[in-house]
Design a protein around this motif. Structure first.
Motif, PDB file in Angstrom:
ATOM      1  N   ARG A  14      57.098  73.323 -17.110  1.00  0.00           N
ATOM      2  CA  ARG A  14      56.735  74.444 -17.567  1.00  0.00           C
ATOM      3  C   ARG A  14      57.851  75.466 -17.420  1.00  0.00           C
ATOM      4  N   ALA A  15      58.802  75.360 -16.860  1.00  0.00           N
ATOM      5  CA  ALA A  15      59.986  76.508 -16.649  1.00  0.00           C
ATOM      6  C   ALA A  15      61.129  76.307 -17.601  1.00  0.00           C
ATOM      7  N   GLY A  16      60.913  75.513 -18.778  1.00  0.00           N
ATOM      8  CA  GLY A  16      62.248  75.078 -19.452  1.00  0.00           C
ATOM      9  C   GLY A  16      63.431  75.100 -19.012  1.00  0.00           C
ATOM     10  N   LYS A  17      64.504  75.360 -19.187  1.00  0.00           N
ATOM     11  CA  LYS A  17      65.751  74.980 -18.673  1.00  0.00           C
ATOM     12  C   LYS A  17      65.980  75.736 -17.211  1.00  0.00           C
ATOM     13  N   VAL A  18      65.374  76.606 -17.316  1.00  0.00           N
ATOM     14  CA  VAL A  18      65.534  77.596 -15.884  1.00  0.00           C
ATOM     15  C   VAL A  18      65.496  76.799 -14.805  1.00  0.00           C
ATOM     16  N   PHE A  19      64.452  76.209 -14.551  1.00  0.00           N
ATOM     17  CA  PHE A  19      64.217  75.422 -13.168  1.00  0.00           C
ATOM     18  C   PHE A  19      65.054  74.383 -12.902  1.00  0.00           C
ATOM     19  N   PRO A  20      65.304  73.463 -14.235  1.00  0.00           N
ATOM     20  CA  PRO A  20      66.358  72.568 -13.699  1.00  0.00           C
ATOM     21  C   PRO A  20      67.618  72.961 -13.395  1.00  0.00           C
ATOM     22  N   ASN A  21      68.082  74.125 -14.089  1.00  0.00           N
ATOM     23  CA  ASN A  21      69.326  74.761 -13.806  1.00  0.00           C
ATOM     24  C   ASN A  21      69.385  75.318 -12.438  1.00  0.00           C
ATOM     25  N   TYR A  22      68.167  75.502 -11.894  1.00  0.00           N
ATOM     26  CA  TYR A  22      68.138  76.140 -10.410  1.00  0.00           C
ATOM     27  C   TYR A  22      68.401  74.982  -9.580  1.00  0.00           C
ATOM     28  N   LEU A  23      67.656  73.748  -9.975  1.00  0.00           N
ATOM     29  CA  LEU A  23      67.646  72.657  -9.268  1.00  0.00           C
ATOM     30  C   LEU A  23      69.026  72.208  -9.038  1.00  0.00           C
ATOM     31  N   ALA A  24      69.976  72.114 -10.093  1.00  0.00           N
ATOM     32  CA  ALA A  24      71.317  71.695 -10.280  1.00  0.00           C
ATOM     33  C   ALA A  24      72.288  72.378  -9.347  1.00  0.00           C
ATOM     34  N   PHE A  25      71.774  73.854  -9.437  1.00  0.00           N
ATOM     35  CA  PHE A  25      72.797  74.822  -8.584  1.00  0.00           C
ATOM     36  C   PHE A  25      72.393  74.644  -7.099  1.00  0.00           C
ATOM     37  N   THR A  26      71.157  74.430  -6.503  1.00  0.00           N
ATOM     38  CA  THR A  26      70.962  73.961  -5.184  1.00  0.00           C
ATOM     39  C   THR A  26      71.380  72.573  -4.959  1.00  0.00           C
ATOM     40  N   LYS A  27      71.553  71.434  -5.615  1.00  0.00           N
ATOM     41  CA  LYS A  27      71.940  70.252  -5.486  1.00  0.00           C
ATOM     42  C   LYS A  27      73.547  70.532  -5.307  1.00  0.00           C
ATOM     43  N   GLU A  28      74.051  71.189  -5.832  1.00  0.00           N
ATOM     44  CA  GLU A  28      75.623  71.083  -5.980  1.00  0.00           C
ATOM     45  C   GLU A  28      76.259  71.682  -4.612  1.00  0.00           C
ATOM     46  N   ILE A  29      75.190  72.754  -4.066  1.00  0.00           N
ATOM     47  CA  ILE A  29      75.525  73.729  -2.832  1.00  0.00           C
ATOM     48  C   ILE A  29      75.357  72.463  -1.782  1.00  0.00           C
ATOM     49  N   SER A  30      74.305  71.739  -1.787  1.00  0.00           N
ATOM     50  CA  SER A  30      74.001  70.848  -0.615  1.00  0.00           C
ATOM     51  C   SER A  30      75.156  69.685  -0.560  1.00  0.00           C
ATOM     52  N   GLN A  31      75.733  69.482  -1.678  1.00  0.00           N
ATOM     53  CA  GLN A  31      76.749  68.248  -1.547  1.00  0.00           C
ATOM     54  C   GLN A  31      78.134  68.776  -1.405  1.00  0.00           C
ATOM     55  N   VAL A  32      78.484  70.152  -1.407  1.00  0.00           N
ATOM     56  CA  VAL A  32      79.734  70.590  -1.320  1.00  0.00           C
ATOM     57  C   VAL A  32      80.030  71.242   0.170  1.00  0.00           C
ATOM     58  N   GLY A  33      80.947  71.069   0.886  1.00  0.00           N
ATOM     59  CA  GLY A  33      81.172  71.635   1.817  1.00  0.00           C
ATOM     60  C   GLY A  33      81.149  70.692   3.321  1.00  0.00           C
ATOM     61  N   PRO A  34      81.335  71.680   4.408  1.00  0.00           N
ATOM     62  CA  PRO A  34      81.509  70.920   5.500  1.00  0.00           C
ATOM     63  C   PRO A  34      80.310  70.703   6.499  1.00  0.00           C
ATOM     64  N   ILE A  35      79.082  71.122   6.164  1.00  0.00           N
ATOM     65  CA  ILE A  35      77.945  71.016   6.546  1.00  0.00           C
ATOM     66  C   ILE A  35      76.954  69.825   6.458  1.00  0.00           C
ATOM     67  N   ASP A  36      76.836  68.910   7.471  1.00  0.00           N
ATOM     68  CA  ASP A  36      76.234  67.778   6.918  1.00  0.00           C
ATOM     69  C   ASP A  36      74.593  67.971   6.668  1.00  0.00           C
ATOM     70  N   HIS A  37      74.085  67.057   6.096  1.00  0.00           N
ATOM     71  CA  HIS A  37      72.924  67.125   5.734  1.00  0.00           C
ATOM     72  C   HIS A  37      71.608  67.474   6.688  1.00  0.00           C
ATOM     73  N   LYS A  38      71.762  66.763   7.665  1.00  0.00           N
ATOM     74  CA  LYS A  38      70.809  67.223   8.807  1.00  0.00           C
ATOM     75  C   LYS A  38      70.993  68.557   9.345  1.00  0.00           C
ATOM     76  N   THR A  39      72.236  68.864   9.363  1.00  0.00           N
ATOM     77  CA  THR A  39      72.382  70.498   9.668  1.00  0.00           C
ATOM     78  C   THR A  39      71.898  71.279   8.779  1.00  0.00           C
TER      79      THR A  39
END
Length: 108
Positions: A17-42
């Motif tokens: 129901r949120a059009g492109k807004v929500f998928p873009n938000y999900l892509a943003f949060t996915k990218e943040i979690s995949q980049v950087g030195p902090i492991d997924h558990k942390t």
């Protein structure tokens, strides 16, 4: 229906129901979690603390389940939640019942 199931349903409806807004938000949060030195558990332990600070019961449930699936111990999850209580005081302590409920379901 538990909090994690409610959250999943809410996310599915947002996707519909949120059009492109929500998928873009999900892509943003996915990218943040995949980049950087902090492991997924942390990252999930940080999300638990943030969820308690935000007083979001569905978030608490989802992130505790995710952290546990990534190998976080009951003690690590408790410490993350208690750190939020230390920073947020009494209102955050009231959120601990969600933490206790989820830990009982997963570890006891």
């Amino acid at each position: 229906m538990d909090a994690a199931e409610k959250a999943s349903m809410t996310l599915a409806k947002m996707t519909q129901r949120a059009g492109k807004v929500f998928p873009n938000y999900l892509a943003f949060t996915k990218e943040i979690s995949q980049v950087g030195p902090i492991d997924h558990k942390t990252q999930e332990l940080i999300h638990i603390a943030c969820s308690v600070m935000s007083q979001c019961d569905m978030c608490i449930s989802l992130h505790i389940q995710s952290a546990a699936s990534l190998g976080a111990s009951k003690e690590e999850i408790m410490q993350a939640a208690l750190l939020a209580c230390a920073m947020g005081g009494s209102p955050k302590i009231m959120q601990m019942h969600y933490v206790f409920d989820e830990l009982e379901d997963l570890f006891d």
